[in-house]
Scaffold this motif. Structure first.
Motif, short mmCIF file in Angstrom:
data_model
loop_
_atom_site.label_atom_id
_atom_site.label_comp_id
_atom_site.label_asym_id
_atom_site.label_seq_id
_atom_site.Cartn_x
_atom_site.Cartn_y
_atom_site.Cartn_z
N TYR A 234 -2.21 14.79 -10.18
CA TYR A 234 -0.88 14.37 -9.72
C TYR A 234 -0.94 13.81 -8.30
O TYR A 234 -0.27 12.83 -7.96
N ILE A 235 -1.75 14.44 -7.43
CA ILE A 235 -1.85 13.95 -6.05
C ILE A 235 -2.59 12.61 -6.02
O ILE A 235 -2.22 11.70 -5.28
N LEU A 236 -3.61 12.47 -6.86
CA LEU A 236 -4.29 11.17 -6.96
C LEU A 236 -3.33 10.11 -7.49
O LEU A 236 -3.37 8.95 -7.06
N CYS A 237 -2.46 10.50 -8.41
CA CYS A 237 -1.45 9.56 -8.93
C CYS A 237 -0.53 9.09 -7.81
O CYS A 237 -0.23 7.89 -7.70
N ILE A 238 -0.09 10.01 -6.96
CA ILE A 238 0.77 9.64 -5.84
C ILE A 238 0.05 8.65 -4.93
O ILE A 238 0.62 7.65 -4.48
N GLU A 239 -1.23 8.91 -4.65
CA GLU A 239 -1.99 7.99 -3.79
C GLU A 239 -2.06 6.59 -4.41
O GLU A 239 -1.86 5.59 -3.72
N TRP A 240 -2.31 6.53 -5.72
CA TRP A 240 -2.43 5.22 -6.37
C TRP A 240 -1.07 4.54 -6.51
O TRP A 240 -1.00 3.30 -6.52
N LEU A 241 0.00 5.30 -6.61
CA LEU A 241 1.33 4.68 -6.62
C LEU A 241 1.61 3.98 -5.28
O LEU A 241 2.16 2.88 -5.24
N ILE A 242 1.22 4.63 -4.18
CA ILE A 242 1.42 4.03 -2.86
C ILE A 242 0.54 2.79 -2.71
O ILE A 242 0.98 1.75 -2.20
N ILE A 243 -0.71 2.90 -3.18
CA ILE A 243 -1.62 1.75 -3.12
C ILE A 243 -1.04 0.57 -3.91
O ILE A 243 -1.06 -0.58 -3.47
N THR A 244 -0.50 0.87 -5.11
CA THR A 244 0.11 -0.18 -5.95
C THR A 244 1.31 -0.81 -5.25
O THR A 244 1.49 -2.04 -5.26
N GLY A 250 2.73 -7.01 -0.71
CA GLY A 250 1.94 -7.91 0.12
C GLY A 250 1.63 -7.37 1.48
O GLY A 250 1.25 -8.12 2.39
N ARG A 251 1.73 -6.05 1.65
CA ARG A 251 1.48 -5.46 2.97
C ARG A 251 0.01 -5.18 3.20
O ARG A 251 -0.53 -5.43 4.28
N ARG A 252 -0.65 -4.62 2.18
CA ARG A 252 -2.06 -4.28 2.32
C ARG A 252 -2.70 -4.22 0.94
O ARG A 252 -2.03 -3.93 -0.05
N ASP A 253 -4.00 -4.43 0.91
CA ASP A 253 -4.79 -4.14 -0.29
C ASP A 253 -5.78 -3.05 0.10
O ASP A 253 -6.87 -3.33 0.62
N VAL A 254 -5.36 -1.82 -0.09
CA VAL A 254 -6.15 -0.68 0.38
C VAL A 254 -7.52 -0.65 -0.27
O VAL A 254 -8.53 -0.32 0.38
N ILE A 255 -7.61 -1.01 -1.53
CA ILE A 255 -8.88 -0.95 -2.25
C ILE A 255 -9.88 -1.95 -1.67
O ILE A 255 -11.06 -1.64 -1.48
N GLU A 256 -9.43 -3.17 -1.36
CA GLU A 256 -10.32 -4.16 -0.76
C GLU A 256 -10.76 -3.72 0.63
O GLU A 256 -11.91 -3.92 1.02
N GLU A 257 -9.83 -3.11 1.37
CA GLU A 257 -10.17 -2.64 2.72
C GLU A 257 -11.21 -1.54 2.66
O GLU A 257 -12.07 -1.42 3.54
N GLU A 258 -11.13 -0.70 1.62
CA GLU A 258 -12.07 0.41 1.48
C GLU A 258 -13.52 -0.09 1.39
O GLU A 258 -14.44 0.58 1.84
N LYS A 259 -13.69 -1.24 0.79
CA LYS A 259 -15.05 -1.77 0.61
C LYS A 259 -15.73 -2.04 1.95
O LYS A 259 -16.96 -1.99 2.06
N GLU A 260 -14.92 -2.32 2.97
CA GLU A 260 -15.49 -2.65 4.27
C GLU A 260 -15.35 -1.51 5.28
O GLU A 260 -16.22 -1.30 6.11
#
Length: 333
Positions: A234-244, A250-260
């Motif tokens: 459930y907590i991982l779901c909340i994190e991915w909801l915010i990422i989505t 159009g504010r951020r792409d957290v997943i792309e930023e994580e790569k760097e």
């Protein structure tokens, strides 16, 4: 030879659970008194404790289980005559007893509780006491498990559940407990308030399908009683909801930023919702509080301190977040 057709019953629609709080000093002495009260109440309802021997040696056991007192009746006259003349065998006695008990279950009213399990967990903080969970299996489900029911049997699942809930409330009203989670079935709770329109919208958004995957996995874990795994999902779901949400806006792409730059954690992601036009202040505060509460529970997953009510509270907040971030009128970009 044709087999007897059986009805299709789901245990999640019949087993009723509830949680109550008993405000007493959580020591062994008070727990013994509480268990004695439950025994007295259920004895009046013709139940017996089937695990009473657990408290005879060592520390007091943290649970108790009751079943109806299906007393053995006198054997039929034919059997007694055979026994008088020495024509009975040792194998006939348990066979007769099994048949008698089976008959008693078959004749028992289906909406009466058949098995009652009560669990206790001590709470020591500003509100000390015992968090008490009750799990009730109605006779209808026991009849189904013993293949007594057929498709022609006359029963009503809704009536059975309604009566079972009422019986739980009667028992705990005599104890003087405070309800934490009113009687419910798993089917009722897991009938998701996240409707298909929300699900379809999330599935079409980038990263939204991952959020739904964690939600579904959490529900499956909760249904099987895997509380720590459910909380984690459930907590991982909340994190991915915010990422989505951040990606959609159009504010951020957290997943792309994580790569760097490396990943972000729950607190940093929740902070992104501060003053967000979609999220209420109350929701933000509740999610922010979870960082110090629910995440700490996860760190202690081996201690068994997690309660089902706590996990369901997280799921409730998750559903509210979905409704606020992804209104049904939204259409994906």
């Amino acid at each position: 030879m044709s087999s007897i057709s059986r009805p299709n019953l789901d245990p999640d629609e019949l087993i009723v659970k509830a949680e109550y709080f008993l405000p007493v000093e959580p020591d062994d002495g008070n727990l013994r008194k509480i268990k004695d009260e439950f025994r007295a109440i259920l004895r009046q309802k013709e139940y017996i404790q089937v695990d009473a021997g657990m408290d005879m040696v060592g520390p007091i056991h943290q649970s108790m289980t009751f079943k109806p007192n299906l007393d053995k009746s006198d054997p039929p006259l034919k059997w007694r005559i055979k026994d008088f003349f020495g024509f009975t065998s040792n194998t006939e006695i348990p066979s007769y007893q099994r048949e008698y008990i089976f008959k008693r279950i078959e004749e028992r009213v289906e909406d009466l509780p058949f098995e009652i399990e009560i669990r206790f967990r001590s709470i020591e903080n500003e509100s000390s006491g015992f968090r008490t969970t009750i799990i009730v299996v109605p006779t209808l489900l026991q009849q189904y498990r013993q293949r007594i029911l057929t498709t022609d049997s006359d029963f009503d699942v809704k009536t059975t559940v309604k009566y079972t809930k009422r019986e739980i409330e009667r028992i705990f009203s005599k104890i003087g407990a405070t309800p934490l989670q009113k009687p419910y079935t798993e089917a009722e709770v897991l009938e998701s308030e996240i409707n298909q329109e929300h699900r379809n919208a999330l599935n079409q958004l980038e990263y939204g399908d991952t959020a739904l995957q964690y939600l579904n996995e959490g529900d499956a874990c909760l249904q099987r009683g895997l509380l720590n795994a459910a909380l984690n999902c459930y907590i991982l779901c909340i994190e991915w909801l915010i990422i989505t949400h951040l990606k959609r806006e159009g504010r951020r792409d957290v997943i792309e930023e994580e790569k760097e730059e490396g990943g972000e954690y729950y607190r940093e992601l929740v902070r992104e919702l501060k003053d967000d036009e979609y999220v209420s202040q109350k929701t933000f505060e509740k999610l922010d509080e979870m960082n110090s509460v629910e995440r700490r529970w996860m760190a202690h997953h081996k201690s068994g301190e997690l309660a089902e009510t706590d996990v369901r509270n997280v799921r409730d907040r998750l559903e509210i977040l979905i409704r606020e971030l992804f209104p049904r009128s939204d259409s994906p970009n």
